[in-house]
Scaffold this motif. Structure first.
Motif, mmCIF file in Angstrom:
data_model
loop_
_atom_site.group_PDB
_atom_site.id
_atom_site.type_symbol
_atom_site.label_atom_id
_atom_site.label_comp_id
_atom_site.label_asym_id
_atom_site.label_seq_id
_atom_site.Cartn_x
_atom_site.Cartn_y
_atom_site.Cartn_z
ATOM 1 N N GLU A 50 0.865 -1.168 0.000
ATOM 2 C CA GLU A 50 0.000 0.000 0.000
ATOM 3 C C GLU A 50 0.905 1.221 0.000
ATOM 4 O O GLU A 50 1.713 1.395 0.899
ATOM 5 C CB GLU A 50 -0.913 0.000 1.221
ATOM 6 N N ILE A 51 0.760 2.033 -1.025
ATOM 7 C CA ILE A 51 1.661 3.148 -1.232
ATOM 8 C C ILE A 51 0.916 4.455 -1.015
ATOM 9 O O ILE A 51 -0.219 4.614 -1.463
ATOM 10 C CB ILE A 51 2.223 3.115 -2.678
ATOM 11 N N SER A 52 1.566 5.379 -0.356
ATOM 12 C CA SER A 52 0.970 6.706 -0.167
ATOM 13 C C SER A 52 1.205 7.551 -1.411
ATOM 14 O O SER A 52 2.205 7.392 -2.112
ATOM 15 C CB SER A 52 1.608 7.403 1.032
ATOM 16 N N TYR A 53 0.284 8.450 -1.656
ATOM 17 C CA TYR A 53 0.401 9.385 -2.759
ATOM 18 C C TYR A 53 1.724 10.135 -2.628
ATOM 19 O O TYR A 53 2.071 10.628 -1.559
ATOM 20 C CB TYR A 53 -0.786 10.358 -2.699
ATOM 21 N N GLY A 54 2.505 10.179 -3.711
ATOM 22 C CA GLY A 54 3.789 10.873 -3.692
ATOM 23 C C GLY A 54 4.956 10.010 -3.271
ATOM 24 O O GLY A 54 6.100 10.452 -3.323
ATOM 25 N N ARG A 55 4.705 8.771 -2.865
ATOM 26 C CA ARG A 55 5.769 7.884 -2.380
ATOM 27 C C ARG A 55 5.935 6.702 -3.332
ATOM 28 O O ARG A 55 5.001 6.310 -4.019
ATOM 29 C CB ARG A 55 5.451 7.368 -0.984
ATOM 30 N N MET A 62 1.931 9.113 -10.023
ATOM 31 C CA MET A 62 0.578 9.665 -9.903
ATOM 32 C C MET A 62 0.615 11.130 -9.471
ATOM 33 O O MET A 62 -0.174 11.939 -9.935
ATOM 34 C CB MET A 62 -0.260 8.832 -8.947
ATOM 35 N N GLN A 63 1.535 11.455 -8.587
ATOM 36 C CA GLN A 63 1.618 12.832 -8.093
ATOM 37 C C GLN A 63 2.023 13.808 -9.195
ATOM 38 O O GLN A 63 1.410 14.865 -9.335
ATOM 39 C CB GLN A 63 2.619 12.911 -6.944
ATOM 40 N N VAL A 64 3.032 13.457 -9.973
ATOM 41 C CA VAL A 64 3.508 14.384 -10.999
ATOM 42 C C VAL A 64 2.752 14.224 -12.315
ATOM 43 O O VAL A 64 2.755 15.124 -13.143
ATOM 44 C CB VAL A 64 5.038 14.281 -11.226
ATOM 45 N N GLY A 65 2.122 13.079 -12.522
ATOM 46 C CA GLY A 65 1.298 12.869 -13.705
ATOM 47 C C GLY A 65 2.064 12.670 -14.993
ATOM 48 O O GLY A 65 1.498 12.822 -16.073
ATOM 49 N N THR A 66 3.352 12.362 -14.887
ATOM 50 C CA THR A 66 4.155 12.103 -16.080
ATOM 51 C C THR A 66 4.920 10.795 -15.918
ATOM 52 O O THR A 66 5.152 10.330 -14.801
ATOM 53 C CB THR A 66 5.170 13.237 -16.360
ATOM 54 N N ALA A 67 5.320 10.231 -17.044
ATOM 55 C CA ALA A 67 6.052 8.966 -17.028
ATOM 56 C C ALA A 67 7.419 9.137 -16.378
ATOM 57 O O ALA A 67 8.014 10.218 -16.416
ATOM 58 C CB ALA A 67 6.213 8.439 -18.446
#
Length: 142
Positions: A50-55, A62-67
């Motif tokens: 389970e991963i936190s947003y940004g980690r 997901m946080q930056v929205g780029t590959a």
């Protein structure tokens, strides 16, 4: 649903010569990102992550929205323990791509290699990303 994703993974693996493929999705019930689907996994540890947003890989993408394209462990921006999926699957090189529904990142596709490689060009995996975006809209969040 599962047959479709497995077929897509098989095709993508052949096109990209990947050793490992996985999809992480946001689980809004727990507020975490979870690795939900994997192809050619060494173990089933991904199911408990389970991963936190940004980690981690998925949270950062997901946080930056780029590959995020990474051809070597030397390029990792954090210590190895911050990337549990890479460690448990012995990934050395990877491409992590945001999956979107209506321009909002909702998941991540991880294309992993268990050795350092020259990563495939985007044109290799872009058609599969489009299909996965559609799959998420129809099957996962339908």
């Amino acid at each position: 649903m599962m047959i479709h994703i497995n077929e897509l993974f098989k095709e993508l693996q052949m096109a990209s010569n990947a050793d490992f493929l996985a999809i992480a999705l946001m689980d809004h019930d727990i507020g975490k990102i979870k690795w939900m689907y994997a192809h050619n996994a060494l173990n089933e540890k991904y199911k408990a992550m389970e991963i936190s947003y940004g980690r981690g890989v998925a949270g950062r993408v997901m946080q930056v929205g780029t590959a995020w394209l990474c051809s070597s462990k030397k390029e990792w921006t954090q210590k190895p323990s911050e990337y549990p999926i890479l460690m448990s699957e012995k990934i050395e090189s990877f491409v992590a791509i945001p999956l979107e529904t209506y321009r909002f990142p909702i998941g991540v596709l991880l294309i992993g290699y268990r050795k350092e490689v020259i990563l495939p060009e985007r044109k290799v995996f872009e058609p599969y990303v489009k299909q996965l975006d559609q799959w998420i809209r129809e099957e996962v969040k339908g």
